[in-house]
Design an enzyme around this catalytic site. Structure first.
Site, PDB file in Angstrom:
ATOM      1  N   GLU A 121      18.695  37.065  34.751  1.00 21.21           N
ATOM      2  CA  GLU A 121      19.743  38.012  34.326  1.00 21.21           C
ATOM      3  C   GLU A 121      19.869  38.066  32.808  1.00 21.21           C
ATOM      4  O   GLU A 121      20.116  39.123  32.227  1.00 21.21           O
ATOM      5  CB  GLU A 121      21.087  37.602  34.962  1.00 21.21           C
ATOM      6  CG  GLU A 121      22.236  38.555  34.713  1.00 21.21           C
ATOM      7  CD  GLU A 121      22.038  39.914  35.363  1.00 21.21           C
ATOM      8  OE1 GLU A 121      21.648  40.838  34.631  1.00 21.21           O
ATOM      9  OE2 GLU A 121      22.273  40.054  36.580  1.00 21.21           O
ATOM     10  N   ASP A 173      10.412  44.048  21.582  1.00 24.04           N
ATOM     11  CA  ASP A 173      11.465  43.451  22.398  1.00 24.04           C
ATOM     12  C   ASP A 173      11.902  44.425  23.505  1.00 24.04           C
ATOM     13  O   ASP A 173      12.052  44.027  24.666  1.00 24.04           O
ATOM     14  CB  ASP A 173      12.650  43.091  21.487  1.00 24.04           C
ATOM     15  CG  ASP A 173      13.832  42.555  22.257  1.00 24.04           C
ATOM     16  OD1 ASP A 173      13.745  41.414  22.745  1.00 24.04           O
ATOM     17  OD2 ASP A 173      14.840  43.282  22.391  1.00 24.04           O
ATOM     18  N   THR A 203      20.984  28.166  20.175  1.00 19.07           N
ATOM     19  CA  THR A 203      22.249  28.894  20.229  1.00 19.07           C
ATOM     20  C   THR A 203      22.671  29.203  21.660  1.00 19.07           C
ATOM     21  O   THR A 203      23.815  28.962  22.054  1.00 19.07           O
ATOM     22  CB  THR A 203      22.122  30.224  19.451  1.00 19.07           C
ATOM     23  OG1 THR A 203      21.644  29.916  18.149  1.00 19.07           O
ATOM     24  CG2 THR A 203      23.454  30.925  19.344  1.00 19.07           C
ATOM     25  N   GLY A 263      21.598  41.045  27.881  1.00 19.02           N
ATOM     26  CA  GLY A 263      22.620  40.018  27.623  1.00 19.02           C
ATOM     27  C   GLY A 263      23.767  40.005  28.615  1.00 19.02           C
ATOM     28  O   GLY A 263      23.594  39.611  29.767  1.00 19.02           O
ATOM     29  N   GLY A 268      23.615  39.471  10.303  1.00 22.28           N
ATOM     30  CA  GLY A 268      23.005  38.537  11.242  1.00 22.28           C
ATOM     31  C   GLY A 268      22.429  39.221  12.478  1.00 22.28           C
ATOM     32  O   GLY A 268      22.137  38.578  13.485  1.00 22.28           O
ATOM     33  N   LYS A 305      11.517  44.042  27.760  1.00 23.88           N
ATOM     34  CA  LYS A 305      12.615  44.215  28.717  1.00 23.88           C
ATOM     35  C   LYS A 305      12.330  45.321  29.727  1.00 23.88           C
ATOM     36  O   LYS A 305      12.610  45.172  30.910  1.00 23.88           O
ATOM     37  CB  LYS A 305      13.909  44.487  27.955  1.00 23.88           C
ATOM     38  CG  LYS A 305      14.374  43.278  27.124  1.00 23.88           C
ATOM     39  CD  LYS A 305      15.495  43.672  26.173  1.00 23.88           C
ATOM     40  CE  LYS A 305      15.956  42.483  25.329  1.00 23.88           C
ATOM     41  NZ  LYS A 305      16.826  42.917  24.212  1.00 23.88           N
TER      42      LYS A 305
END
Lengths: 432, 432
Positions: B130, B202, B14, B135, B188, B206
């Site tokens: 980055e 997650d 994706t 995101g 989703g 980060k």
């Protein structure tokens, strides 16, 4: 041994002293980080005898800008004197001498930016201006570099700390404009002459700079529609709050197709939006862009060290360019040039908050709504605040979308009605 | 004619498709902006036959990463396959071949960052990341370049969209964790196996990346204390709301003197703080730094185009370096190296929100407060929710500051009381 980049500083005021502090205290750290030594070679100010909160070698102080501008070894001129003259002449001379320029001068860039950026491009040097908008918020870097692949669609900014402090005080303390302005002065957040801040001029300078950069249009200060916060009453903040909104002085610019909007005015912002929660002297800039969608940048909009931090980040970026002979096209120049027309404020549609002062009589509402109806403005909701027969009471109305011109015309008629006792207050409701 | 920078893309999922879209659609604009042509020369994926929402020349597709890694003309490798293997081996090979690397691989950087950054430095090339945190939020650029002169003191992030969506749903809709997770899946926003997101892993990846970069410490994933949101009940969100707080999954890192904290856990955030208003899948990172003070960056934390935007901004920055032979020390490496000790979660003080399920009997509160008192934990406020004699009712307590260990020990005792019917829920109250 590290390479050296020589800096000339013109303007030894609060921000200038901040830049000196940062360059002094962080010299070793910065050199380690970037492999370049940022050397403050000369400092110019009209007053070189006043004591500041930072000490400097007297041998590098001068009252004569030419001592810096004619020095072939100086690579970067930092202009921190503010105002149009002689800042403009100094910057143009520096650029023509192939020196890069770092400036915090928003008024100058907003009013004379076209000539300054053109001169920079002709001479193959850069004008960096991170400190001119949003103080400690790295908004210029974010928009130019972080969002380099994005098409910026709109920007909504709370970019004047003084106004935001006043509106926050009025809202939190329930006080009126004058007391809030007084409190801002006590805290050192407002100047003796607060016109630039509370009349929206400072915000207009900043939004003009952002719009020029993001839309690559020759926008300048006089293109911005400007309305300040002097007419906002404590009751407006209270009623807005009851309706689920905060009142903020917003700087807005949007570009869609050939249509460009650029305006500064108070606006109702829904509390579901982050901007409604940006309080006190803090600034925030909300951006919509095609790839990243929505983004917001928040922080100190002014102050010695936040602004100095922005100036030094520009110095670091330029140091990289200078030591690597990077003659890249300046980011932000050479963008997708669109052919835009600035839309007149009269042609911009918005919902409106209206506060009327009208007699508490049965026929009043029908008279008012008849006039609004004639101009095609429909009413979303009405609340009458209090009941005092034969006396003026506030009536708060929220309208559906209406063009600025229609609303202006309708209000002119409404304010002439015998039952309406004061000029009606109208505040745009911003759809974010 | 513009210079050309050749790019090899490894991982055509994706995000990879998003990068191809952006590079294709914006090729001319980017070339005009930076004076360099970003040419996507080769694309590698295990599956090169599946249809994607972007079409590419079949001649540049390969299943063999070596076709890219051995190509001397490729300047930058974009790694978007994710996971530790073979991403790590591919990146190391690319770096040793003196190719710059752009990656969105947070797990890899959090777990194996030390070796990767060391290899990059040894080979005089860069690893840009980055896209690995936040995101579409240009947080890496803001911290490394915008705040280059700052000492970062603390970071508080809402950096997992799935968890934030679930908590927002629970709060807004009054639903329980399972229904909120179901809704996230429908939209989703959650994977079939949501462990990485809802268990805080997650977020831990980060925050480890940010802490390593800002504090210049060899921090990795296993250094992070991690607690997820599975045990949060709808009632906790409601009680927190009544007390003036929102519940957020926070990733926190602080560095003061030799003391370094790094942790991910649910926390009560006061509604007066902007982070309390970051809702849905949106992310935000709140930073304290010595010069700029407080700053917040908000935006999409994931998604095809926001992430592709971040990858392309890294490509643009590298293109500048490559075409100018800039061998500057990588920003963020060579920082002020401090000698830090990571503080154990047991030694960190915090106020706590406690929700006990206890019988509604007169002596209950005294039994509980006696145990808390023995461990030096004092109570700020208590609210008993509802009255049901001889049945368990929720008791909500807010404590004063207490060390993690003391609280843990006290709760172990409390949960053994006959009058306490369920495991007590404890959520830290974050002082921001």
């Amino acid at each position: 041994m590290s390479k050296i980049v020589n800096i000339g500083l013109i303007g030894f005021g609060t921000i200038g002293a901040g830049v000196i502090k940062v360059l002094t205290k962080k010299a070793a750290l910065l050199e380690k980080k970037i492999g370049v030594r940022l050397l403050l070679k000369k400092i110019c100010d009209l007053d070189i005898s006043r004591r500041r909160d930072v000490s400097v070698d007297k041998n590098i102080l001068t009252k004569d800008a030419s001592w810096i501008l004619n020095d072939e070894n100086i690579n970067i001129v930092v202009e921190l004197i503010g105002g149009i003259h002689p800042a403009k002449e100094i910057i143009l001379r520096a650029l023509r001498s192939k020196k890069h320029v770092v400036t915090a001068n928003k008024a100058l860039l907003a009013e004379e930016g076209e000539e300054i950026f053109k001169t920079a491009a002709e001479n193959g040097v850069d004008v960096c201006f991170e400190a001119s908008v949003g103080g400690g918020i790295p908004i210029i870097k974010a928009l130019r570099e972080g969002f380099v692949a994005n098409r910026i669609e709109s920007i909504y900014g709370i970019i004047n700390g003084t106004s935001n402090y006043i509106l926050t005080q009025m809202s939190d303390k329930g006080c009126d404009f004058k007391s809030a302005l007084f409190a801002a002065r006590q805290k050192g957040y407002a100047e003796k002459n607060p016109t630039l801040d509370i009349d929206g001029i400072d915000s207009a300078h900043k939004i003009a700079i952002l719009a020029r950069m993001c839309f690559n249009q020759p926008i300048c200060f006089k293109d911005v529609y400007v309305e300040g916060i002097r007419d906002i009453d404590g009751s407006d903040l209270q009623y807005a709050d009851e309706l689920g909104f905060a009142v903020k002085l917003l700087a807005v610019t949007k570009c869609g197709g050939p249509d460009l909007q650029i305006r500064v005015h108070p606006a109702l912002v829904p509390k579901s939006h982050l901007l409604a929660h940006v309080d006190g002297v803090l600034n925030a800039i909300f951006v919509n862009a095609d790839l990243v969608g929505e983004a917001l940048f928040y922080g100190q909009g002014a102050g010695q060290l936040p602004t100095a931090s922005a100036v030094v980040s520009d110095l670091v970026a330029l140091a990289g360019k200078i030591t690597t002979q990077d003659h890249n096209v300046c980011l932000g120049i050479g963008q997708d040039k669109r052919h835009c027309v600035i839309r007149a404020i009269d042609d911009i549609e918005s919902r409106y908050y209206l506060r009327l002062s009208a007699l508490d009589k049965p026929a009043v509402l029908s008279q008012i709504s008849t006039i609004l109806g004639k101009y095609g403005i429909s009413i979303h909701s009405v609340i009458q605040k209090g009941r005092r027969r034969a006396e003026a009471v506030p009536i708060v109305m929220m309208t559906h979308e209406a063009k600025g011109k229609k609303l202006r015309q309708a209000l002119a008629k409404i304010d002439k009605l015998a039952v309406v006792k004061k000029k009606t207050v109208a505040i745009r409701v911003e759809r974010l």
